[in-house]
Design a protein around this motif. Structure first.
Motif: not given
Length: 604
Positions: A81-88, A93-99
């Motif tokens: 779980v990655l909390k926080g934006p990850a578009s980089a 669509n990795a707007f507020d996080g990634v699961v």
């Protein structure tokens, strides 16, 4: 987050409730909305979900089919779980996080594993996995069936779904491998997705295929996702006498054909001992055909990114990334991300980070074509047109975060403390910008929000057989938006748990407290309220706080070891909502009660 073998969860969202800062909203037996840090809503569209790095987020509609994942809990090794934006790195669509759901390798699942579970609310789960290795070859074959009744009517089916999948991989020299994977799934019914004015009965069929090559820090892979959906929207009873919804030809049913093709490559290099770089690119071709679209819509996305991790000093790490995205409907975007980690000593570290991410309009938002006929007493029928447009900017989030992590008591106790501030702008909502109901409703950029708060947590290994955790999350939102783009949120959330492994017994106790919240309803409820019949039940925006106590107890009835191979059988009992705190998690959702289930898991 590691998947607990002692968990009685039947789905990933129930597991994600344990993660501080995650927002999980269950509206019925199959519909879950999951987001991060106060950003949840019906038809949640801001969390990117991956399985082994392959996106299962439905780009065309901005949703995740949580109850139709192409894998079982038996096959899952861990959930990152990655909390926080990850578009980089991950793009749109990795707007507020990634699961990212990581599955077990054929070696880790070697043998045959069977599981069957059943219980209240007509719940039945069956899963079978066969995996093994032959020389450099590895394989995994799995299948399963799941069914459940509706919380609102225990005599009506909510889900009947089946899936089958297979994987084959060939190990190359070093850590390289070639991998091919495919799967099929169907659900009939899948009832149903809750939106602002209706829910739906769906019949879903989906398939995917993936081929990848990985060797000497180079990854090349391509995959295809296909989804076919037939749905019958059901307007909420309060609105039924006054409002209907059809396509432009008068049909009330909806058909969707969705296809996504993705090709991506990544190369990792280490020009210096203290510097690691990753560079990559991906191209995605998205197709969407439906009777509720003005046309067959095609979307292309091209992304280029670079990510670097530099050990500046033994106590100081710097991480930075930048992504450049081109998209059919939008101007080019840049998504930067940076983080600084300072190790005060071997057990304590501080982290500062900042990032930017985007969510573009979906093909549904770009090309939607719906009619909302309204029939009011003593007035002639009127029709409101709902039409899509790509003439909007992507939603944007700028995020700042500061965190601390510390290890104590010979690494048996870990503490975490995080504070964050997110500025969200250009939220996309379907609105009538003129105020004249005869003019079309269409997507507009109409929302700005500042979300801030923090999380604290503790994890402890008390003995070799007893561990526990507790965490608390707080969030606040300042908004200048209205209607669909407003978000409800609980200010406070508390999670705690104890896990026991005392051969031959296992157990888990999980407690979740979610504070009260107010979720805005569609304008239709307020605009049509004067015409509701006497005695009509009107949903209220306020949702009271609720408490969930989930339990699982297991007993290992048989175990046999032969070298590295372990054969065993376990009986278990799980209870969802053991306090019987009947509650709704959204004003338009079902009343959720308790459920007791029995489990049998056999590994041969």
């Amino acid at each position: 987050m590691k998947i607990s073998a002692n968990s009685g969860a039947t789905d990933i969202p129930t597991l994600l409730r344990q993660v501080p800062g995650m927002e999980v909203m269950q509206t019925n037996a199959v519909d879950f909305n999951v987001s991060v840090r106060g950003n949840n809503q019906l038809a949640a569209n801001k969390l990117l979900v991956l399985i082994d790095g392959r996106s299962i987020y439905v780009d065309q509609a901005g949703l995740t089919l949580w109850k139709q994942l192409p894998t079982s809990l038996l096959e899952i090794k861990r959930v990152e779980v990655l909390k926080g934006p990850a578009s980089a790195v991950y793009g749109f669509n990795a707007f507020d996080g990634v699961v990212n759901i990581i599955t077990k390798s054929p070696e880790e699942l070697k043998g045959t594993t069977l599981q069957v579970a059943g219980g209240q609310v007509g719940t039945l789960l069956t899963s079978a996995v066969q995996a093994g290795t032959i020389g450099n070859w590895g394989y995994r074959i799995s299948g399963g069936h799941e069914q459940a009744q509706r919380w609102s009517n225990h005599d009506a089916p909510a889900l009947s779904g089946q899936r089958i999948g297979g994987l084959a991989e060939y190990r190359l020299s070093g850590d390289g491998k070639i991998r091919a994977e495919t799967g099929l799934g169907r659900s009939s019914p899948y009832s149903g997705f809750v939106n602002q004015i209706s829910t739906s009965d769906n019949h879903l069929s989906q398939a995917y295929a993936l081929v990848s090559y990985e060797q000497n820090r180079l990854l090349v892979r391509g995959w295809w996702n296909g989804l076919f959906s037939e749905s019958s929207p059901r307007i909420f009873p309060t609105l039924v006498p006054l409002l209907t919804q059809t396509d432009r030809f008068g049909r009330t049913d909806q058909e969707h054909h969705l296809n996504t093709y993705d090709f991506e490559t990544r190369y990792r290099l280490a020009p210096f001992q203290t510097l690691n770089l990753s560079i990559g690119a991906n191209f995605r071709h998205i197709l969407h055909s439906s009777n509720i679209l003005t046309r067959r819509t095609t979307e292309n996305r091209l992304g280029l990114y670079a990510q670097g991790d530099w050990l500046v000093l033994p106590s100081l790490e710097l991480s930075a990334g930048l992504r450049y995205d081109l998209e059919t409907f939008l101007a080019p975007t840049l998504s930067p991300r940076g983080a600084l980690v300072y190790h005060m000593n071997a057990n304590h570290a501080l982290r500062l980070s900042a990032s930017v991410a985007y969510r573009p309009p979906t093909t549904t938002e770009a090309s939607l074509s719906l009619l909302n006929p309204v029939t009011l007493p003593a007035l002639p029928p009127q029709i409101t047109v709902v039409t899509g447009t790509a003439d909007v900017k992507p939603e944007q989030i700028i995020s700042y975060e500061v965190g601390y992590q510390g290890w104590w008591w010979e690494h048996r106790l870990r503490t975490r403390l995080t504070g964050f501030y997110n500025h969200i702008s250009d939220l996309i909502a379907f609105r009538n910008p003129t105020g004249n109901h005869l003019n079309p409703v269409r997507p507009v950029n109409g929302g700005v929000a500042d979300v801030y708060g923090g999380e604290m947590g503790v994890e402890v290994l008390m003995t070799s057989w007893l561990s526990g955790f507790a965490n608390y999350a707080y969030q606040e939102i300042g908004q200048s938006s209205s209607g669909y783009s407003r978000h409800g949120f609980p200010h406070h959330k508390v999670n705690a748990g104890l896990r026991v492994t005392w051969h031959p017994f296992t157990g888990e106790v999980l407690y979740h407290h979610v504070g009260a919240a107010s979720y805005p309803l569609a304008d239709a409820f307020t605009n049509l309220a004067p015409f509701f019949p006497t005695g009509a039940i009107i949903p209220q925006e306020h949702v009271p706080a609720y408490n969930l106590l989930n339990l699982r107890f297991g007993y290992l009835i048989w175990q046999q070891r032969s070298g590295d191979n372990v054969r065993e059988a376990e009986l278990a009992l799980s209870v969802f909502n053991a306090l019987n705190d009947n509650h709704r998690e959204h004003p338009l959702g079902d009343l959720l009660g308790s459920r007791v289930m029995g489990w049998l898991t056999v590994k041969l």
